[in-house]
Design a protein around this motif. Structure first.
Motif, short mmCIF file in Angstrom:
data_model
loop_
_atom_site.label_atom_id
_atom_site.label_comp_id
_atom_site.label_asym_id
_atom_site.label_seq_id
_atom_site.Cartn_x
_atom_site.Cartn_y
_atom_site.Cartn_z
N PRO A 166 16.45 -5.96 1.00
CA PRO A 166 16.44 -5.40 0.13
C PRO A 166 16.03 -5.47 -1.22
N GLY A 167 15.44 -5.09 -1.88
CA GLY A 167 14.76 -5.34 -3.99
C GLY A 167 13.82 -5.59 -3.73
N TYR A 168 13.00 -5.17 -2.26
CA TYR A 168 11.54 -5.89 -2.00
C TYR A 168 10.38 -4.65 -1.75
N TYR A 169 9.26 -4.22 -1.72
CA TYR A 169 8.84 -3.22 -0.64
C TYR A 169 7.32 -4.06 -0.17
N CYS A 170 7.39 -3.45 1.13
CA CYS A 170 6.05 -4.03 1.89
C CYS A 170 5.06 -2.64 2.81
N GLY A 171 4.44 -3.25 1.89
CA GLY A 171 3.21 -2.32 1.45
C GLY A 171 2.79 -1.80 3.42
N LYS A 172 1.03 -1.67 3.42
CA LYS A 172 0.50 -1.54 5.11
C LYS A 172 -0.14 -2.95 5.01
N ALA A 173 0.32 -3.03 6.72
CA ALA A 173 -0.03 -4.73 6.60
C ALA A 173 0.79 -6.12 5.86
N ALA A 174 1.38 -6.09 5.03
CA ALA A 174 2.20 -6.42 4.19
C ALA A 174 2.28 -8.04 4.50
N GLU A 175 1.37 -9.84 4.38
CA GLU A 175 1.89 -10.70 4.93
C GLU A 175 3.14 -10.87 3.80
N TRP A 176 4.07 -10.80 2.81
CA TRP A 176 5.49 -10.91 2.41
C TRP A 176 5.56 -9.80 1.78
N PRO A 177 7.02 -9.67 1.12
CA PRO A 177 7.65 -8.56 0.90
C PRO A 177 6.75 -9.14 -0.38
N THR A 178 6.47 -7.66 -1.60
CA THR A 178 6.72 -7.37 -3.12
C THR A 178 7.84 -7.40 -3.51
N ILE A 179 8.62 -8.28 -4.68
CA ILE A 179 9.54 -7.59 -5.55
C ILE A 179 9.01 -6.37 -6.03
N CYS A 180 9.92 -5.43 -6.05
CA CYS A 180 10.39 -4.48 -6.83
C CYS A 180 10.21 -4.39 -8.46
N PRO A 181 8.81 -3.45 -9.12
CA PRO A 181 8.98 -4.03 -10.37
C PRO A 181 9.93 -3.38 -11.43
N ARG A 182 10.86 -3.83 -12.09
CA ARG A 182 11.13 -2.95 -13.43
C ARG A 182 11.08 -1.40 -13.36
N GLY A 183 11.85 0.03 -13.91
CA GLY A 183 11.80 1.01 -13.85
C GLY A 183 11.63 1.54 -12.31
N SER A 184 12.00 0.72 -11.49
CA SER A 184 11.99 1.53 -10.15
C SER A 184 13.09 0.54 -9.15
N CYS B 156 14.04 -0.61 -4.68
CA CYS B 156 13.29 -0.21 -3.06
C CYS B 156 14.93 -0.83 -2.26
N PRO B 157 15.32 0.12 -1.21
CA PRO B 157 16.19 -0.23 -0.63
C PRO B 157 15.71 -0.80 0.63
N GLU B 158 16.60 -1.38 1.73
CA GLU B 158 15.97 -2.19 2.44
C GLU B 158 14.41 -1.89 3.14
N GLY B 159 13.60 -1.81 3.91
CA GLY B 159 12.91 -1.27 4.78
C GLY B 159 11.73 -0.78 3.71
N ALA B 160 11.91 -0.34 2.39
CA ALA B 160 10.99 0.13 1.56
C ALA B 160 9.98 -0.05 2.06
N LYS B 161 8.94 1.10 2.05
CA LYS B 161 7.31 0.63 2.24
C LYS B 161 6.32 0.31 0.82
N SER B 162 6.86 1.34 -0.22
CA SER B 162 6.79 1.26 -1.68
C SER B 162 8.07 1.24 -2.25
N ASN B 163 7.66 1.12 -3.93
CA ASN B 163 8.96 1.15 -4.54
C ASN B 163 8.92 2.35 -5.20
N TYR B 164 10.11 3.13 -4.78
CA TYR B 164 10.69 4.13 -5.84
C TYR B 164 10.49 4.46 -6.85
N PRO B 165 9.98 5.29 -8.44
CA PRO B 165 10.47 5.36 -9.22
C PRO B 165 11.89 5.76 -9.61
#
Length: 78
Positions: free
Chosen positions: A9-27, A29-38
């Motif tokens: 939760p609070g991170y997103y994992c794009g295609k073939a992610a090696e490590w989660p990316t923190i969700c940016p300000r203005g968006s 990311c629920p658990e299991g997010a594939k991208s951030n949601y604005p």
């Protein structure tokens, strides 16, 4: 697939992610997010790594993907 884990939760994992990316300000990311949601109009998120957007406070307005509310100009209200 057995070694794959659900994105935090609070991170997103794009295609073939090696490590989660923190969700940016203005968006958000629920658990299991594939991208951030604005955040939509009327909401904002001023902190990175969040799972939900906050409601814009009275007397302010928030556009799509707002990271901070803006005060309504003189002669207007919100």
């Amino acid at each position: 697939m057995a070694d794959c884990k659900v994105c935090w939760p609070g991170y997103y994992c794009g295609k073939a992610a090696e490590w989660p990316t923190i969700c940016p300000r203005g968006s958000y990311c629920p658990e299991g997010a594939k991208s951030n949601y604005p955040c939509g109009a009327g909401s904002f998120q001023d902190e990175p790594g969040q799972i939900a957007c906050l409601t814009c406070p009275l007397g302010y307005y928030c556009l799509n993907q707002s990271s901070t509310p803006s005060a309504c100009p003189a002669g207007t209200y919100g």
